[in-house]
Enzyme design. Structure first.
Site, PDB file in Angstrom:
ATOM      1  N   TYR A  72     -24.985  66.239 -43.474  1.00  0.00           N
ATOM      2  CA  TYR A  72     -24.554  64.954 -44.174  1.00  0.00           C
ATOM      3  C   TYR A  72     -23.169  64.941 -44.727  1.00  0.00           C
ATOM      4  O   TYR A  72     -22.101  63.807 -44.837  1.00  0.00           O
ATOM      5  CB  TYR A  72     -25.646  64.135 -44.660  1.00  0.00           C
ATOM      6  CG  TYR A  72     -25.358  62.531 -45.539  1.00  0.00           C
ATOM      7  CD1 TYR A  72     -25.816  61.504 -44.748  1.00  0.00           C
ATOM      8  CD2 TYR A  72     -24.533  62.542 -46.875  1.00  0.00           C
ATOM      9  CE1 TYR A  72     -25.449  60.167 -45.107  1.00  0.00           C
ATOM     10  CE2 TYR A  72     -24.788  61.014 -47.394  1.00  0.00           C
ATOM     11  CZ  TYR A  72     -25.008  59.957 -46.180  1.00  0.00           C
ATOM     12  OH  TYR A  72     -24.222  58.567 -46.558  1.00  0.00           O
ATOM     13  N   PHE A 124      -2.918  44.548 -31.153  1.00  0.00           N
ATOM     14  CA  PHE A 124      -4.206  45.025 -30.163  1.00  0.00           C
ATOM     15  C   PHE A 124      -5.118  43.189 -30.955  1.00  0.00           C
ATOM     16  O   PHE A 124      -5.118  43.524 -32.546  1.00  0.00           O
ATOM     17  CB  PHE A 124      -5.253  45.905 -30.187  1.00  0.00           C
ATOM     18  CG  PHE A 124      -5.684  46.411 -29.767  1.00  0.00           C
ATOM     19  CD1 PHE A 124      -5.904  46.033 -27.773  1.00  0.00           C
ATOM     20  CD2 PHE A 124      -6.898  46.078 -30.134  1.00  0.00           C
ATOM     21  CE1 PHE A 124      -7.154  45.655 -26.988  1.00  0.00           C
ATOM     22  CE2 PHE A 124      -8.281  45.879 -28.717  1.00  0.00           C
ATOM     23  CZ  PHE A 124      -7.965  46.063 -27.133  1.00  0.00           C
ATOM     24  N   ASP A 125      -6.150  42.519 -30.467  1.00  0.00           N
ATOM     25  CA  ASP A 125      -7.136  41.533 -30.545  1.00  0.00           C
ATOM     26  C   ASP A 125      -7.900  42.373 -31.615  1.00  0.00           C
ATOM     27  O   ASP A 125      -7.961  41.509 -32.262  1.00  0.00           O
ATOM     28  CB  ASP A 125      -8.225  41.384 -29.375  1.00  0.00           C
ATOM     29  CG  ASP A 125      -7.675  41.967 -27.984  1.00  0.00           C
ATOM     30  OD1 ASP A 125      -6.206  42.260 -28.054  1.00  0.00           O
ATOM     31  OD2 ASP A 125      -8.129  41.355 -26.971  1.00  0.00           O
ATOM     32  N   ASP A 216      -0.527  51.594 -35.027  1.00  0.00           N
ATOM     33  CA  ASP A 216      -1.947  51.944 -34.055  1.00  0.00           C
ATOM     34  C   ASP A 216      -1.926  53.063 -32.968  1.00  0.00           C
ATOM     35  O   ASP A 216      -1.170  52.696 -32.548  1.00  0.00           O
ATOM     36  CB  ASP A 216      -1.931  49.794 -33.339  1.00  0.00           C
ATOM     37  CG  ASP A 216      -3.077  50.581 -32.482  1.00  0.00           C
ATOM     38  OD1 ASP A 216      -3.506  51.703 -31.898  1.00  0.00           O
ATOM     39  OD2 ASP A 216      -4.267  49.326 -32.580  1.00  0.00           O
ATOM     40  N   ALA A 218      -3.774  54.295 -31.029  1.00  0.00           N
ATOM     41  CA  ALA A 218      -4.383  54.672 -29.567  1.00  0.00           C
ATOM     42  C   ALA A 218      -4.216  55.572 -28.430  1.00  0.00           C
ATOM     43  O   ALA A 218      -4.336  56.644 -28.169  1.00  0.00           O
ATOM     44  CB  ALA A 218      -4.982  53.371 -29.270  1.00  0.00           C
ATOM     45  N   LYS A 259      -8.764  56.918 -26.001  1.00  0.00           N
ATOM     46  CA  LYS A 259      -8.072  56.853 -25.360  1.00  0.00           C
ATOM     47  C   LYS A 259      -7.470  58.228 -24.912  1.00  0.00           C
ATOM     48  O   LYS A 259      -8.229  59.162 -24.841  1.00  0.00           O
ATOM     49  CB  LYS A 259      -6.912  55.673 -26.042  1.00  0.00           C
ATOM     50  CG  LYS A 259      -7.263  54.314 -25.363  1.00  0.00           C
ATOM     51  CD  LYS A 259      -7.625  53.466 -26.471  1.00  0.00           C
ATOM     52  CE  LYS A 259      -8.401  52.509 -26.216  1.00  0.00           C
ATOM     53  NZ  LYS A 259      -9.590  51.812 -27.581  1.00  0.00           N
ATOM     54  N   HIS A 453     -13.884  36.157 -22.954  1.00  0.00           N
ATOM     55  CA  HIS A 453     -13.317  36.926 -21.630  1.00  0.00           C
ATOM     56  C   HIS A 453     -14.707  37.915 -21.176  1.00  0.00           C
ATOM     57  O   HIS A 453     -15.127  37.814 -19.912  1.00  0.00           O
ATOM     58  CB  HIS A 453     -12.481  37.776 -20.924  1.00  0.00           C
ATOM     59  CG  HIS A 453     -12.011  38.574 -22.451  1.00  0.00           C
ATOM     60  ND1 HIS A 453     -11.440  38.475 -23.828  1.00  0.00           N
ATOM     61  CD2 HIS A 453     -11.608  39.714 -21.984  1.00  0.00           C
ATOM     62  CE1 HIS A 453     -11.282  38.768 -24.349  1.00  0.00           C
ATOM     63  NE2 HIS A 453     -11.186  40.158 -23.332  1.00  0.00           N
TER      64      HIS A 453
HETATM   65  C1  LIG Z   1      -4.543  49.769 -28.785  1.00  0.00           C
HETATM   66  C2  LIG Z   1      -5.754  49.614 -29.603  1.00  0.00           C
HETATM   67  N1  LIG Z   1      -6.160  49.546 -30.768  1.00  0.00           N
HETATM   68  C3  LIG Z   1      -7.743  49.181 -31.460  1.00  0.00           C
HETATM   69  C4  LIG Z   1      -8.331  49.844 -30.530  1.00  0.00           C
HETATM   70  C5  LIG Z   1     -10.104  49.408 -30.887  1.00  0.00           C
HETATM   71  O1  LIG Z   1     -10.589  50.517 -30.307  1.00  0.00           O
HETATM   72  P1  LIG Z   1     -11.633  50.474 -30.056  1.00  0.00           P
HETATM   73  O2  LIG Z   1     -12.415  50.388 -28.702  1.00  0.00           O
HETATM   74  O3  LIG Z   1     -12.515  52.022 -30.020  1.00  0.00           O
HETATM   75  O4  LIG Z   1     -12.818  50.007 -30.980  1.00  0.00           O
HETATM   76  C6  LIG Z   1      -8.228  48.928 -29.078  1.00  0.00           C
HETATM   77  C7  LIG Z   1      -9.094  49.266 -27.299  1.00  0.00           C
HETATM   78  O5  LIG Z   1      -8.853  49.211 -26.351  1.00  0.00           O
HETATM   79  C8  LIG Z   1      -6.670  49.467 -28.356  1.00  0.00           C
HETATM   80  O6  LIG Z   1      -6.506  49.703 -27.401  1.00  0.00           O
END
Ligand SMILES: Cc1ncc(COP(=O)(O)O)c(C=O)c1O
Length: 465
Positions: A72, A124-125, A216, A218, A259, A453
């Site tokens: 843990y 990103f969203d 960010d 990713a 990713k 979507h």
């Molecule tokens: C640029 C970017 N930031 C953040 C995320 C969010 O990551 P997760 O899907 O691991 O929650 C994504 C997911 O597609 C992404 O493409």
């Protein structure tokens, strides 16, 4: 002499995928109300809905799973992950999370402020959603070349527009900008990269005004590969030298490890600021788990420690980026309109130029997604009028996005170029017969427009007589 090269790996385990008939797929589409998110994965032949969490792990990652320390607190696996992250990012502190959006939540809690601006190249969203819920004003200032899918190729279409960023800071006052965030590569406009020069200049501009600059990350290694190939002065640097320089400009970074971490689940919050780390750790304890596991199992931390290194391997990246380019080149040869140059993780087909007779309110890119699944069992995703459409809060009128595309995302180390050829031949046939296709009508969208979507339902519009 120059030899052809192929995948820098051989295949040790395979997963069966099912071929289905067109009649079966038509039935499943009807049941799914023409939304491919509602189709069972087992009924998909080649799945290109996302590149997130869909990578094939290596034998070394599978072996590392067995070393997972499930303690843990103070798990050995955490310290291995920390070392791997420090090596790649050149930053001292890391808080794991169960996936990227949990790190986005921490980022928003720490850096987004109600009524203040969060400027990005193209957020990103999941950061946008978290920041907006907290009352922040989230603004995208991508360069114009990055917004226009028909614009001529540009090496760094993910760059932020420094003039617009400067203007907003001047107009609103630096005290009203809580953070500047760069997404590398830029997912929402085609996985387009950001140059080192742009990262450096944006961070200097932010620093001049004492605004925190964050990343960010990713697809950080894919971005670094593009810098190596396309930006002067980086040809002789290693991918790690490039990633370390990228992150030397920021205070904090978040990463969806699904990713370039080459794992199926996980996220990271990384910082050089000890106070910010303490805040993130508190949030982790409440929402994710104790600080040395952050919602992941010890075995997940092990696989990620290895995956991050493999994702930054130059031979792997060369194969990866060139595989995406291979698909883009074959589609372009058939005259199919795509965003050029191809980005890091997929090929983006322009729905409006593919079906010029289908207006945006009749969802041309969604129509293409449906046609591709119907014809070949290939699942892509719409990023256009459905995914990014919104409603004017006062008039209730539809607002449509500038980008209207179908994304064909390529999973890492999963499909061969033969699979990609299937996509090319199916899209080629649809393109030849494009005039026979009609648009779609949205018949269900769910309570939250920005998430519609995933759950939307459509009907096909009848052919005109
Ligand atoms: C640029 C970017 N930031 C953040 C995320 C969010 O990551 P997760 O899907 O691991 O929650 C994504 C997911 O597609 C992404 O493409």
């Amino acid at each position: 002499m120059r030899f052809m090269t192929a995948e820098p790996f051989r295949i040790k385990m395979v997963e069966k995928i099912k071929k289905t008939t067109k009649a079966e797929r038509q039935e499943w589409l009807k049941e799914a109300r023409y939304n491919v998110f509602q189709i069972k994965a087992e009924n998909v032949y080649i799945d290109c809905i996302t590149d997130s969490g869909t990578s094939a792990m290596s034998n070394e990652q599978w072996a590392a799973l067995m070393l997972g320390d499930e303690s843990y607190a103070g798990s050995k696996s955490f310290y291995k992950l920390q070392q791997s992250v420090q090596d790649l990012f050149g930053m001292p502190y890391v808080q794991p999370t169960h996936q990227g959006r949990a790190a986005d939540f921490m980022m928003a809690k720490i850096y987004a402020k109600p009524g203040k601006y969060a400027i990005g190249n193209m957020h990103f969203d999941t950061f946008r959603g978290n920041a907006e819920v907290l009352g922040a004003l989230v603004v995208d200032h991508l360069i114009d070349e990055g917004k226009d899918t028909a614009s001529p190729p540009h090496p760094f279409k993910g760059n932020i527009d420094l003039k617009k960023m400067d203007k907003l800071i001047e107009e609103k006052g630096p005290e009203n900008i809580s953070v500047v965030m760069m997404t590398v590569t830029c997912n929402n406009n085609g996985g387009q990269p950001v140059s080192m020069q742009n990262i450096r200049e944006a961070s200097l501009l932010a620093k001049k005004h004492r605004i925190p600059f964050v990343i960010d990350a990713a697809r950080m290694s894919e971005n670094a590969y593009f810098i190596k190939k396309r930006e002067d002065g980086y040809q002789n640097k290693s991918i790690k030298e490039i990633t370390r320089e990228m992150f030397s400009y920021c205070e904090t970074a978040i990463m969806s490890s699904k990713k370039d971490g080459l794992v199926n689940i996980g996220g990271l919050f990384i910082t050089r600021n000890a106070e910010v780390l303490k805040h993130a750790q508190q949030l982790a304890i409440v929402h994710e788990g104790y600080i040395t596991y952050g919602g992941l199992a010890g075995r997940d931390l092990e696989a990620l420690a290895v995956g991050l290194q493999e994702g930054a391997d130059e031979q792997y990246l060369e194969y990866r980026i060139n595989q995406v380019k291979y698909l883009g080149d074959r589609l372009r040869e058939k005259g199919i309109p795509i965003i050029e140059p191809t980005g890091g993780h997929g090929v983006y087909v322009d729905g409006r130029r593919f079906f010029p007779h289908i207006p945006q309110h009749e969802f041309p890119s969604q129509r293409l997604v449906v046609a591709l699944y119907e014809e070949a069992g290939v699942r892509a995703v719409e990023l256009g009028a459905c995914a990014f459409g919104s409603k004017d809060p006062t008039t209730g009128k539809d607002i449509f996005p500038e980008v209207e595309v179908m994304r064909i995302a390529i999973s890492r180390r999963v499909y061969t170029n033969n699979h990609l050829d299937v996509i090319v031949s199916a899209l080629g046939e649809i393109y030849e017969q494009r005039e026979k296709y009609r648009g779609m009508k949205l018949v269900y969208e769910g309570p939250i427009t920005s998430l519609r979507h995933f759950t939307a339902g459509f009907e096909l519009l009848p052919a005109e007589e």
